[in-house]
Each structure stands twice: as structure tokens, then as C-alpha cells.
Design a protein around this motif. Sequence first.
Motif, PDB file in Angstrom:
ATOM      1  N   THR A 122       0.825  -1.207   0.000  1.00 31.35           N
ATOM      2  CA  THR A 122       0.000   0.000   0.000  1.00 31.35           C
ATOM      3  C   THR A 122       0.858   1.255   0.000  1.00 31.35           C
ATOM      4  O   THR A 122       0.674   2.129  -0.851  1.00 31.35           O
ATOM      5  CB  THR A 122      -0.938  -0.006   1.226  1.00 31.35           C
ATOM      6  OG1 THR A 122      -1.621  -1.261   1.277  1.00 31.35           O
ATOM      7  CG2 THR A 122      -1.943   1.128   1.169  1.00 31.35           C
ATOM      8  N   ALA A 123       1.819   1.287   0.917  1.00 32.90           N
ATOM      9  CA  ALA A 123       2.691   2.479   0.997  1.00 32.90           C
ATOM     10  C   ALA A 123       4.083   2.182   0.444  1.00 32.90           C
ATOM     11  O   ALA A 123       4.906   3.068   0.276  1.00 32.90           O
ATOM     12  CB  ALA A 123       2.812   2.924   2.448  1.00 32.90           C
ATOM     13  N   GLY A 124       4.339   0.901   0.174  1.00 35.55           N
ATOM     14  CA  GLY A 124       5.730   0.507  -0.077  1.00 35.55           C
ATOM     15  C   GLY A 124       6.178   0.471  -1.516  1.00 35.55           C
ATOM     16  O   GLY A 124       7.350   0.194  -1.791  1.00 35.55           O
ATOM     17  N   LEU A 125       5.286   0.765  -2.466  1.00 40.78           N
ATOM     18  CA  LEU A 125       5.678   0.637  -3.866  1.00 40.78           C
ATOM     19  C   LEU A 125       5.829   1.994  -4.545  1.00 40.78           C
ATOM     20  O   LEU A 125       5.088   2.930  -4.267  1.00 40.78           O
ATOM     21  CB  LEU A 125       4.632  -0.196  -4.635  1.00 40.78           C
ATOM     22  CG  LEU A 125       4.380  -1.619  -4.142  1.00 40.78           C
ATOM     23  CD1 LEU A 125       3.463  -2.360  -5.113  1.00 40.78           C
ATOM     24  CD2 LEU A 125       5.685  -2.376  -3.947  1.00 40.78           C
ATOM     25  N   GLU A 126       6.787   2.072  -5.470  1.00 42.80           N
ATOM     26  CA  GLU A 126       7.001   3.297  -6.244  1.00 42.80           C
ATOM     27  C   GLU A 126       5.900   3.500  -7.271  1.00 42.80           C
ATOM     28  O   GLU A 126       5.607   4.611  -7.691  1.00 42.80           O
ATOM     29  CB  GLU A 126       8.339   3.218  -6.987  1.00 42.80           C
ATOM     30  CG  GLU A 126       9.548   3.381  -6.088  1.00 42.80           C
ATOM     31  CD  GLU A 126      10.846   3.472  -6.880  1.00 42.80           C
ATOM     32  OE1 GLU A 126      11.863   3.859  -6.319  1.00 42.80           O
ATOM     33  OE2 GLU A 126      10.813   3.125  -8.084  1.00 42.80           O
ATOM     34  N   ARG A 127       5.319   2.412  -7.750  1.00 39.38           N
ATOM     35  CA  ARG A 127       4.229   2.464  -8.736  1.00 39.38           C
ATOM     36  C   ARG A 127       3.360   1.242  -8.491  1.00 39.38           C
ATOM     37  O   ARG A 127       3.790   0.301  -7.816  1.00 39.38           O
ATOM     38  CB  ARG A 127       4.779   2.495 -10.156  1.00 39.38           C
ATOM     39  CG  ARG A 127       5.562   1.266 -10.560  1.00 39.38           C
ATOM     40  CD  ARG A 127       6.213   1.413 -11.935  1.00 39.38           C
ATOM     41  NE  ARG A 127       7.604   1.837 -11.840  1.00 39.38           N
ATOM     42  CZ  ARG A 127       8.482   1.695 -12.823  1.00 39.38           C
ATOM     43  NH1 ARG A 127       8.107   1.192 -13.978  1.00 39.38           N
ATOM     44  NH2 ARG A 127       9.729   2.091 -12.684  1.00 39.38           N
ATOM     45  N   PRO A 128       2.125   1.233  -8.964  1.00 40.67           N
ATOM     46  CA  PRO A 128       1.209   0.128  -8.634  1.00 40.67           C
ATOM     47  C   PRO A 128       1.743  -1.235  -9.096  1.00 40.67           C
ATOM     48  O   PRO A 128       2.456  -1.331 -10.093  1.00 40.67           O
ATOM     49  CB  PRO A 128      -0.075   0.499  -9.391  1.00 40.67           C
ATOM     50  CG  PRO A 128       0.011   1.985  -9.579  1.00 40.67           C
ATOM     51  CD  PRO A 128       1.465   2.287  -9.755  1.00 40.67           C
ATOM     52  N   LEU A 129       1.358  -2.253  -8.339  1.00 39.55           N
ATOM     53  CA  LEU A 129       1.595  -3.645  -8.725  1.00 39.55           C
ATOM     54  C   LEU A 129       0.989  -3.866 -10.111  1.00 39.55           C
ATOM     55  O   LEU A 129      -0.129  -3.423 -10.380  1.00 39.55           O
ATOM     56  CB  LEU A 129       0.898  -4.557  -7.702  1.00 39.55           C
ATOM     57  CG  LEU A 129       0.631  -6.011  -8.066  1.00 39.55           C
ATOM     58  CD1 LEU A 129       1.923  -6.814  -8.028  1.00 39.55           C
ATOM     59  CD2 LEU A 129      -0.389  -6.626  -7.093  1.00 39.55           C
ATOM     60  N   THR A 130       1.735  -4.535 -11.015  1.00 42.75           N
ATOM     61  CA  THR A 130       1.133  -4.903 -12.307  1.00 42.75           C
ATOM     62  C   THR A 130       1.040  -6.426 -12.365  1.00 42.75           C
ATOM     63  O   THR A 130       1.948  -7.128 -11.911  1.00 42.75           O
ATOM     64  CB  THR A 130       1.990  -4.415 -13.493  1.00 42.75           C
ATOM     65  OG1 THR A 130       3.298  -4.999 -13.396  1.00 42.75           O
ATOM     66  CG2 THR A 130       2.117  -2.899 -13.494  1.00 42.75           C
ATOM     67  N   VAL A 131      -0.059  -6.908 -12.882  1.00 44.98           N
ATOM     68  CA  VAL A 131      -0.293  -8.347 -13.006  1.00 44.98           C
ATOM     69  C   VAL A 131      -0.699  -8.646 -14.444  1.00 44.98           C
ATOM     70  O   VAL A 131      -1.638  -8.028 -14.980  1.00 44.98           O
ATOM     71  CB  VAL A 131      -1.409  -8.829 -12.060  1.00 44.98           C
ATOM     72  CG1 VAL A 131      -1.645 -10.334 -12.224  1.00 44.98           C
ATOM     73  CG2 VAL A 131      -1.067  -8.509 -10.603  1.00 44.98           C
ATOM     74  N   THR A 132       0.040  -9.526 -15.096  1.00 46.71           N
ATOM     75  CA  THR A 132      -0.282  -9.909 -16.469  1.00 46.71           C
ATOM     76  C   THR A 132      -0.738 -11.363 -16.463  1.00 46.71           C
ATOM     77  O   THR A 132       0.023 -12.250 -16.077  1.00 46.71           O
ATOM     78  CB  THR A 132       0.950  -9.754 -17.381  1.00 46.71           C
ATOM     79  OG1 THR A 132       1.442  -8.418 -17.270  1.00 46.71           O
ATOM     80  CG2 THR A 132       0.595 -10.037 -18.839  1.00 46.71           C
ATOM     81  N   LEU A 133      -1.988 -11.600 -16.819  1.00 45.23           N
ATOM     82  CA  LEU A 133      -2.518 -12.958 -16.917  1.00 45.23           C
ATOM     83  C   LEU A 133      -2.151 -13.502 -18.293  1.00 45.23           C
ATOM     84  O   LEU A 133      -2.440 -12.852 -19.315  1.00 45.23           O
ATOM     85  CB  LEU A 133      -4.046 -12.964 -16.745  1.00 45.23           C
ATOM     86  CG  LEU A 133      -4.602 -12.395 -15.441  1.00 45.23           C
ATOM     87  CD1 LEU A 133      -6.115 -12.558 -15.405  1.00 45.23           C
ATOM     88  CD2 LEU A 133      -3.979 -13.056 -14.240  1.00 45.23           C
ATOM     89  N   LEU A 134      -1.524 -14.654 -18.326  1.00 41.19           N
ATOM     90  CA  LEU A 134      -1.025 -15.198 -19.590  1.00 41.19           C
ATOM     91  C   LEU A 134      -1.824 -16.422 -20.002  1.00 41.19           C
ATOM     92  O   LEU A 134      -2.418 -17.121 -19.175  1.00 41.19           O
ATOM     93  CB  LEU A 134       0.463 -15.561 -19.439  1.00 41.19           C
ATOM     94  CG  LEU A 134       1.397 -14.396 -19.121  1.00 41.19           C
ATOM     95  CD1 LEU A 134       2.797 -14.907 -18.809  1.00 41.19           C
ATOM     96  CD2 LEU A 134       1.443 -13.412 -20.280  1.00 41.19           C
ATOM     97  N   GLU A 135      -1.841 -16.644 -21.300  1.00 42.34           N
ATOM     98  CA  GLU A 135      -2.523 -17.817 -21.857  1.00 42.34           C
ATOM     99  C   GLU A 135      -1.601 -18.425 -22.908  1.00 42.34           C
ATOM    100  O   GLU A 135      -0.651 -17.776 -23.358  1.00 42.34           O
ATOM    101  CB  GLU A 135      -3.852 -17.386 -22.489  1.00 42.34           C
ATOM    102  CG  GLU A 135      -3.696 -16.389 -23.641  1.00 42.34           C
ATOM    103  CD  GLU A 135      -5.009 -15.807 -24.106  1.00 42.34           C
ATOM    104  OE1 GLU A 135      -5.020 -15.107 -25.118  1.00 42.34           O
ATOM    105  OE2 GLU A 135      -6.045 -16.061 -23.443  1.00 42.34           O
ATOM    106  N   PRO A 136      -1.877 -19.652 -23.303  1.00 46.20           N
ATOM    107  CA  PRO A 136      -1.034 -20.272 -24.329  1.00 46.20           C
ATOM    108  C   PRO A 136      -1.041 -19.417 -25.603  1.00 46.20           C
ATOM    109  O   PRO A 136      -2.031 -18.749 -25.918  1.00 46.20           O
ATOM    110  CB  PRO A 136      -1.713 -21.623 -24.575  1.00 46.20           C
ATOM    111  CG  PRO A 136      -2.437 -21.909 -23.300  1.00 46.20           C
ATOM    112  CD  PRO A 136      -2.901 -20.576 -22.799  1.00 46.20           C
TER     113      PRO A 136
END
Lengths: 105, 105
Positions: free
Chosen positions: B86-100
Motif C-alpha cells: 500500500t505504501a511501499g511501492l514506487e508504482r502500482p503492482l502490475t499483473v499480467t494474466l497469460l494464456e497459451p
Amino acid sequence: MSDLSTNILTIIAEIYIRPEHKDAILGAVAACVIASRLEPSNISYDCKRDQNDPKHLVFIEQWESLDALLIHEQTAHFLAMKETFTAGLERPLTVTLLEPCPRMA
Amino acid sequence: MSDLSTNILTIIAEIYIRPEHKDAILGAVAACVIASRLEPSNISYDCKRDQNDPKHLVFIEQWESLDALLIHEQTAHFLAMKETFTAGLERPLTVTLLEPCPRMA
């Protein structure tokens, strides 16, 4: 197998394909995936697509060492794929070399 | 095991840590890595560091399904780690969902 005690190299590489180059690039990538997995010093080599952006491909690779990766980058299959990237990408290929995280298994 | 015939979900998640929050975050991430690997529907869960940017961590995860990931995101260990973001990141968490990838083994 933890790579703490070994120098296994994990890399994430990402490309964003220009739609008009999709077939040429997917063909070269598919060939590179197959051939790379046969390289003696490759541990794993996968290419997956972003579920939310079909132009965005993510390579997840593991190599026995940095030298193994450098050898890979001189292979015919890699160079053929790289050739398709010259005009075929919306933005340059990005490659992130990863290492074990401190304090983690 | 090819995930073509299964619905294995591979995700790449990335964070950029504020240096002053490094210890809190690394501690929570380390605990989350250990606990996540014990979740019944987890296939693999790794966190690695960018060799060229020690603030940049990359999670490479495989789950049996999207439901498995959603269950994971309600676990105490994930929520405790997320709290440190919440306070510890320089920029938001990014999550990439991958598929075949089409046309690929």
C-alpha cells in the motif's frame, strides 16, 4: 530446484506485435520455442500471450548460465526470430535478467 | 505439461519497491512465497529480482485455474503482503494474466 546454489538464469522477455506482422512473427517464435528447448543448456523456454492484449507476448526462459543465453542469441532460430522483430514490433523487445531474491527460497 | 489441454494459469506480477520499505516488503514476500507454494492449487510460485534494478521484483506464478488465483488473493499471506504494498511501492503492482500462444507447444 532452487537456483540459489546454481547460476541458473531466468529471463522475462516481452514483445508487442504490429498486427500486420503477426503471422510472420508467430511463425518465427513458434520455431524458436521448439529449437530453443532442444539447446543443451536450456532449462525451460515458454512463450505466452497476454490475456488482455493479444499483441503482447511474454517469453519466460531459464538457462544454465549467462553464457548459455549468449550462445542462444547466436543460433539460427533466435536470429531468424529477431529478424522478424526488426519491422514487426510496436516497441523494442524488452529483456529482464532475473536473479534470486534475497531472503527467499 | 503443456497447458494447452488444461486451464493452467500463468501470471507475471511486478513491483517496484520504495527503498525505505524494502525490509518490510521482502519479509512479507518471502512468507507469501513459502505459503503460496503450499496452497493445493498452486503449481509454481517464484519471486525473482531484476539484475539491473534491485527495486524491481518479478513474480512468476502458475495456478491450476483462475479460481485458484482468486482464492489465493483472499489468503492471509497474500493479504499481508498486499498490505505492505500500500505504501511501499514506487508504482502500482502490475499483473499480467497469460494464456497459451496460438500455434505453440
